[in-house]
Motif scaffolding. Structure first.
Motif, PDB file in Angstrom:
ATOM      1  N   ASP A   1      -1.462   2.808  -5.261  1.00  0.00           N
ATOM      2  CA  ASP A   1      -1.138   4.177  -4.871  1.00  0.00           C
ATOM      3  C   ASP A   1      -2.023   5.119  -5.669  1.00  0.00           C
ATOM      4  OD1 ASP A   1       0.171   6.376  -3.683  1.00  0.00           O
ATOM      5  OD2 ASP A   1       2.068   5.292  -3.672  1.00  0.00           O
ATOM      6  N   THR A   2      -1.990   6.387  -5.299  1.00  0.00           N
ATOM      7  CA  THR A   2      -2.624   7.411  -6.113  1.00  0.00           C
ATOM      8  C   THR A   2      -1.678   7.732  -7.254  1.00  0.00           C
ATOM      9  OG1 THR A   2      -1.718   9.068  -4.602  1.00  0.00           O
ATOM     10  CG2 THR A   2      -3.976   8.340  -4.205  1.00  0.00           C
ATOM     11  N   GLN A   3      -1.831   8.853  -7.916  1.00  0.00           N
ATOM     12  CA  GLN A   3      -1.014   9.168  -9.085  1.00  0.00           C
ATOM     13  C   GLN A   3       0.474   9.109  -8.757  1.00  0.00           C
ATOM     14  OE1 GLN A   3      -1.906  12.972 -10.793  1.00  0.00           O
ATOM     15  NE2 GLN A   3      -0.688  12.641 -12.617  1.00  0.00           N
ATOM     16  N   LEU A   4       1.254   8.412  -9.609  1.00  0.00           N
ATOM     17  CA  LEU A   4       2.688   8.263  -9.412  1.00  0.00           C
ATOM     18  C   LEU A   4       3.454   9.319 -10.203  1.00  0.00           C
ATOM     19  CD1 LEU A   4       3.086   4.373  -9.670  1.00  0.00           C
ATOM     20  CD2 LEU A   4       2.718   5.761  -7.638  1.00  0.00           C
ATOM     21  N   PHE A   5       4.644   9.631  -9.705  1.00  0.00           N
ATOM     22  CA  PHE A   5       5.507  10.602 -10.365  1.00  0.00           C
ATOM     23  C   PHE A   5       6.913  10.010 -10.488  1.00  0.00           C
ATOM     24  CE2 PHE A   5       2.244  13.059  -8.163  1.00  0.00           C
ATOM     25  CZ  PHE A   5       1.805  13.911  -9.164  1.00  0.00           C
ATOM     26  N   PRO A   6       7.685  10.478 -11.508  1.00  0.00           N
ATOM     27  CA  PRO A   6       9.092  10.073 -11.573  1.00  0.00           C
ATOM     28  C   PRO A   6       9.815  10.555 -10.318  1.00  0.00           C
ATOM     29  CG  PRO A   6       8.377  11.073 -13.642  1.00  0.00           C
ATOM     30  CD  PRO A   6       7.293  11.342 -12.625  1.00  0.00           C
ATOM     31  N   PRO A   7      10.868   9.871  -9.866  1.00  0.00           N
ATOM     32  CA  PRO A   7      11.471   8.726 -10.569  1.00  0.00           C
ATOM     33  C   PRO A   7      10.829   7.378 -10.244  1.00  0.00           C
ATOM     34  CG  PRO A   7      12.808   9.290  -8.675  1.00  0.00           C
ATOM     35  CD  PRO A   7      11.703  10.308  -8.714  1.00  0.00           C
ATOM     36  N   MET A   8       9.909   7.312  -9.238  1.00  0.00           N
ATOM     37  CA  MET A   8       9.390   6.002  -8.838  1.00  0.00           C
ATOM     38  C   MET A   8       8.445   5.428  -9.884  1.00  0.00           C
ATOM     39  SD  MET A   8      11.206   5.578  -6.355  1.00  0.00           S
ATOM     40  CE  MET A   8      10.675   3.888  -6.236  1.00  0.00           C
ATOM     41  N   SER A   9       7.675   6.270 -10.572  1.00  0.00           N
ATOM     42  CA  SER A   9       6.795   5.754 -11.614  1.00  0.00           C
ATOM     43  C   SER A   9       7.613   5.077 -12.703  1.00  0.00           C
ATOM     44  CB  SER A   9       5.956   6.893 -12.204  1.00  0.00           C
ATOM     45  OG  SER A   9       6.784   7.908 -12.731  1.00  0.00           O
ATOM     46  N   THR A  10       8.718   5.694 -13.065  1.00  0.00           N
ATOM     47  CA  THR A  10       9.595   5.133 -14.082  1.00  0.00           C
ATOM     48  C   THR A  10      10.217   3.827 -13.611  1.00  0.00           C
ATOM     49  OG1 THR A  10      10.108   7.361 -14.851  1.00  0.00           O
ATOM     50  CG2 THR A  10      11.608   5.615 -15.523  1.00  0.00           C
ATOM     51  N   GLN A  11      10.654   3.804 -12.344  1.00  0.00           N
ATOM     52  CA  GLN A  11      11.314   2.625 -11.803  1.00  0.00           C
ATOM     53  C   GLN A  11      10.356   1.438 -11.737  1.00  0.00           C
ATOM     54  OE1 GLN A  11      14.273   3.201  -8.602  1.00  0.00           O
ATOM     55  NE2 GLN A  11      12.993   1.871  -7.359  1.00  0.00           N
ATOM     56  N   LEU A  12       9.131   1.663 -11.306  1.00  0.00           N
ATOM     57  CA  LEU A  12       8.151   0.585 -11.203  1.00  0.00           C
ATOM     58  C   LEU A  12       7.731   0.086 -12.583  1.00  0.00           C
ATOM     59  CD1 LEU A  12       5.998   2.086  -8.319  1.00  0.00           C
ATOM     60  CD2 LEU A  12       7.383   0.003  -8.179  1.00  0.00           C
ATOM     61  N   GLU A  13       7.601   1.013 -13.517  1.00  0.00           N
ATOM     62  CA  GLU A  13       7.234   0.614 -14.881  1.00  0.00           C
ATOM     63  C   GLU A  13       8.338  -0.221 -15.516  1.00  0.00           C
ATOM     64  OE1 GLU A  13       5.951   2.674 -19.164  1.00  0.00           O
ATOM     65  OE2 GLU A  13       6.265   3.912 -17.383  1.00  0.00           O
ATOM     66  N   ALA A  14       9.593   0.196 -15.310  1.00  0.00           N
ATOM     67  CA  ALA A  14      10.715  -0.558 -15.879  1.00  0.00           C
ATOM     68  C   ALA A  14      10.787  -1.962 -15.287  1.00  0.00           C
ATOM     69  CB  ALA A  14      12.023   0.193 -15.633  1.00  0.00           C
ATOM     70  N   ALA A  15      10.414  -2.107 -14.014  1.00  0.00           N
ATOM     71  CA  ALA A  15      10.436  -3.419 -13.364  1.00  0.00           C
ATOM     72  C   ALA A  15       9.202  -4.257 -13.686  1.00  0.00           C
ATOM     73  CB  ALA A  15      10.541  -3.237 -11.850  1.00  0.00           C
ATOM     74  N   LYS A  16       8.227  -3.638 -14.399  1.00  0.00           N
ATOM     75  CA  LYS A  16       6.976  -4.328 -14.774  1.00  0.00           C
ATOM     76  C   LYS A  16       6.214  -4.838 -13.538  1.00  0.00           C
ATOM     77  CE  LYS A  16       8.269  -5.683 -19.489  1.00  0.00           C
ATOM     78  NZ  LYS A  16       9.429  -4.785 -19.570  1.00  0.00           N
TER      79      LYS A  16
ATOM     80  N   ILE B   1       0.863  -1.187   0.000  1.00  0.00           N
ATOM     81  CA  ILE B   1       0.000   0.000   0.000  1.00  0.00           C
ATOM     82  C   ILE B   1       0.901   1.238   0.000  1.00  0.00           C
ATOM     83  CG2 ILE B   1      -1.849   1.223   1.178  1.00  0.00           C
ATOM     84  CD1 ILE B   1      -2.540  -1.362   2.627  1.00  0.00           C
ATOM     85  N   GLY B   2       0.739   2.096  -0.990  1.00  0.00           N
ATOM     86  CA  GLY B   2       1.612   3.263  -1.101  1.00  0.00           C
ATOM     87  C   GLY B   2       2.916   2.918  -1.779  1.00  0.00           C
ATOM     88  N   ILE B   3       2.836   2.124  -2.839  1.00  0.00           N
ATOM     89  CA  ILE B   3       4.031   1.606  -3.506  1.00  0.00           C
ATOM     90  C   ILE B   3       4.848   2.697  -4.198  1.00  0.00           C
ATOM     91  CG2 ILE B   3       2.917   1.126  -5.733  1.00  0.00           C
ATOM     92  CD1 ILE B   3       4.471  -1.540  -5.793  1.00  0.00           C
ATOM     93  N   GLY B   4       4.260   3.872  -4.392  1.00  0.00           N
ATOM     94  CA  GLY B   4       4.964   4.943  -5.090  1.00  0.00           C
ATOM     95  C   GLY B   4       5.970   5.704  -4.257  1.00  0.00           C
ATOM     96  N   GLY B   5       6.035   5.447  -2.948  1.00  0.00           N
ATOM     97  CA  GLY B   5       7.062   6.088  -2.123  1.00  0.00           C
ATOM     98  C   GLY B   5       8.439   5.574  -2.483  1.00  0.00           C
ATOM     99  N   THR B   6       9.460   6.378  -2.242  1.00  0.00           N
ATOM    100  CA  THR B   6      10.807   5.971  -2.657  1.00  0.00           C
ATOM    101  C   THR B   6      11.252   4.687  -1.972  1.00  0.00           C
ATOM    102  OG1 THR B   6      11.706   7.506  -1.008  1.00  0.00           O
ATOM    103  CG2 THR B   6      11.596   8.280  -3.282  1.00  0.00           C
ATOM    104  N   GLY B   7      11.011   4.586  -0.664  1.00  0.00           N
ATOM    105  CA  GLY B   7      11.393   3.372   0.048  1.00  0.00           C
ATOM    106  C   GLY B   7      10.543   2.185  -0.340  1.00  0.00           C
ATOM    107  N   MET B   8       9.228   2.388  -0.423  1.00  0.00           N
ATOM    108  CA  MET B   8       8.319   1.295  -0.756  1.00  0.00           C
ATOM    109  C   MET B   8       8.552   0.793  -2.173  1.00  0.00           C
ATOM    110  SD  MET B   8       6.135   0.530   1.780  1.00  0.00           S
ATOM    111  CE  MET B   8       4.428   0.248   1.296  1.00  0.00           C
ATOM    112  N   GLY B   9       8.736   1.710  -3.111  1.00  0.00           N
ATOM    113  CA  GLY B   9       8.964   1.304  -4.494  1.00  0.00           C
ATOM    114  C   GLY B   9      10.250   0.524  -4.664  1.00  0.00           C
TER     115      GLY B   9
END
Length: 615
Positions: free
Chosen positions: A31-46, A6-14
């Motif tokens: 999470d709610t709307q994600l922003f870089p750099p965590m959105s990019t990191q999670l997308e790259a990890a699929k 829950i809250g995967i978009g945080g830097t530590g959680m992501g």
């Protein structure tokens, strides 16, 4: 094992999500709307991410539900998990259970410098071939993500003293089983969970007591708080410090002395290990406090068995951390830089370091009170004195002010008046758009705009660069398809990303990439390649802007010679950039084997001295 965060978009959680996935677990999050750099990191990890919080996000029946410390007991997914009988965990507690039993924990703690120091230590161990794992509360630029799952025995952890979850109010680092640890500094921070400095010190003392007698503690000899808590250690204590004029190199176990600059934008410094010189090091990091971070990481890397030559290489090639003194872009001759600094000490150190790096022109500091501590009035006096290096300060609106009790809330208008009283012009702004318009109305070529925020600042950096137009900026992973397409239109091989490759782009206000150039570094040499401009924008000087930008970057990184291959642009490279003919034999074999080093029938090999004054 199936894990929902829950809250995967945080830097530590992501970062923890990525680490779990690499360890072989099935990971998803919400999470709610994600922003870089965590959105990019999670997308790259699929890693699948549910947008928004709702009970049905748990229909896949995870074994554990990881609860971020921003979630209260009334959170909709927390309530749903408990109703379904799903196990709740914090990410530190799950990390302790599933990862740490098989790893030796190297924990980096302290009020300041945790992210940079843990990133440095991870990079040092990787360059030394020790294959570390890591979990960092940021995105090291060399790694492109805040986690690693290596084959080696150690794991580098950024150790946060902040609380863990609504059901665990102890500090996160209590879960990290430290074998070796760093304490960079101990000051009053996190006023929302610590009553005073003594409460902060008590948390660090408990952390230090967790290190076993056979372990190691590395502390800054010049930080009174760090030295005080180190007295609780049951293990060996190693000290470090940055030397001043006349200081004895043996005054701490690891010391360094800054030498004169060599003209390439690098800090040059000599390192001493218990009084014995380890030679001359170079770094692109700015500020003497960052030299302390280098020393701390180096001390632990040496304890882990890293060789001195590997450490020389690692320090020289370390590119920093996203949103730590990060250059977002340059447009119309104006630099836009961002940093995470939110504590008064961090603000003072960062603004001073950026001013020293860019001494010419004015420096506009845009400050967003966003973190739990920075939104509180308790630090108001400290902030008022922290902006002395700025030409002007623009204080943004308080982020989610309703979360802070009115009697404890920072007043941006009062802060601006206090900064003015200390001799620095300052204004407070009710919204981000008004702040952007104000700084855009004054900034001129040669100036620097520094954004200080622990979040997105309402997209302020993007707003400024878009308004200025044709900004030269670093490419992100999501830009690479557009970069490949632009290069392919000229028959150029695609750019292969890596920790020694940097790509600059020019992006139009609408988002289209209209220019690119890349640099791949091999020791003191580098290859400049894939300089390409959209055909509809040729003749506007964009190619010179990109080439000039990448060569300035090469100089900052300590590159001594840049090579390139061209077929029909020899006059441009010679006249505008000072390029001269080069023999293939003088080029490092690694560069000659590079897929982007293509010698055709009409190709000419050229070289450029990055320190050449281009016209």
């Amino acid at each position: 094992m199936k894990v929902h965060l829950i809250g995967i978009g945080g830097t530590g959680m992501g970062a923890f999500a990525g680490l779990l996935q690499e360890a072989g677990h099935d990971v998803r999050g919400s999470d709610t709307q994600l922003f870089p750099p965590m959105s990019t990191q999670l997308e790259a990890a699929k890693i699948p991410v549910f947008e928004g919080f709702r009970p049905e996000n748990l229909d896949w029946e995870p074994d554990f539900v990881v609860v971020g410390n921003v979630c209260g007991r009334e959170h909709v997914e927390v309530v749903a998990a408990q109703a379904r009988g799903l196990a709740l965990e914090s990410f530190p507690s799950l990390l302790e259970k599933v990862v740490l039993p098989e790893r030796r924990a190297l924990v980096v703690a302290g009020t300041h410098g945790k992210t940079t120091t843990s990133s440095l230590l991870t990079w040092m161990l990787q360059v030394a071939g020790l294959q570390p794992s890591a979990l960092v509360g940021g995105v090291p630029i060399n790694l492109g993500r805040g986690y690693l799952f290596g084959r080696g025995p150690s794991i580098v952890l950024e150790g946060d003293e902040y609380d863990t979850a609504f059901f665990d109010k102890g500090s996160k680092f209590f879960h990290y089983r430290p074998f070796r640890a760093i304490v960079t500094s101990v000051e009053f921070d996190h006023a929302d969970i610590f009553a005073d400095l003594d409460a902060v010190k008590a948390a660090f003392v408990r952390f230090v007591e967790l290190i076993p007698p056979e372990g190691d503690l590395v502390v800054c000899a010049d930080d009174a708080g760090a030295m005080e808590v180190s007295r609780a250690a049951r293990c060996k204590v190693t000290t470090y410090r940055v030397l001043g004029d006349g200081d004895d190199p043996r005054s701490a176990d690891y010391t360094c002395r800054v030498e004169a600059k060599r003209g390439r934008g690098m800090m040059v410094f000599e390192v001493f290990e218990r009084g014995t010189s380890l030679g001359e090091f170079q770094t692109t990091l700015v500020g003497t406090y960052n030299l302390g971070n280098v020393l701390a990481a180096l001390a632990v890397a040496r304890q882990e068995g890293a060789s001195v030559p590997a450490l020389h290489d690692a320090v020289r090639r370390f590119l920093g951390v996203k949103r730590r003194q990060e250059l977002l872009g340059i447009a119309s001759g104006i630099r836009v830089v961002t940093d995470f600094a939110h504590h008064p000490t961090a603000v003072r150190l960062t603004t001073t370091a950026i001013r020293r790096r860019f001494p010419n022109g004015r420096m506009y500091v845009c400050f967003e009170p966003r973190s739990a501590s920075s939104r509180r009035a308790v630090f108001s006096d400290g902030y008022a004195e922290s902006f002395a290096a700025a030409s002007r300060v623009l204080v943004g609106p308080l982020f989610r002010p309703e979360k802070i009790p009115p009697d404890q809330r920072l007043d941006p208008q009062a802060l601006a008046k206090a900064i003015n009283a200390h001799g620095v012009e300052a204004t407070a702004h009710a919204d981000v758009d008004d702040l952007a318009q104000s700084v855009l109305a004054e900034a001129a070529p040669g100036d620097t705009i520094l954004l200080l925020t622990s979040g997105s600042f309402g997209g302020l950096g993007e707003k400024i660069l878009k308004a200025l137009g044709d900004a030269v900026m670093f490419a992100t992973p999501e830009d690479l398809p557009s970069v490949h397409a632009l290069c392919a239109s000229y028959g150029l091989a695609p750019t292969i990303p890596g920790d020694t490759t940097e790509t600059l782009i020019i992006r139009e206000p609408e988002g289209a990439v209209v220019g690119c150039v890349s640099l791949r570094m091999v020791g003191p040499q580098a290859l400049l390649f894939n300089l390409a401009i959209d055909r509809e924008r040729r003749g506007e000087g964009l190619g010179w802007m990109l080439a000039d930008g990448i060569l300035r970057r090469a100089r900052m990184l300590g590159v001594q010679q840049v090579y390139l291959v061209t077929t029909d642009a020899t006059d441009f490279f010679a006249g505008k950039l000072g390029a001269t003919p080069a023999s293939v034999e003088e080029i490092d074999p690694q560069i000659r084997r590079d897929p982007n080093f293509v010698l055709g029938d009409r190709a000419v090999c050229m070289k450029i001295d990055p320190s050449y004054k281009r016209g």
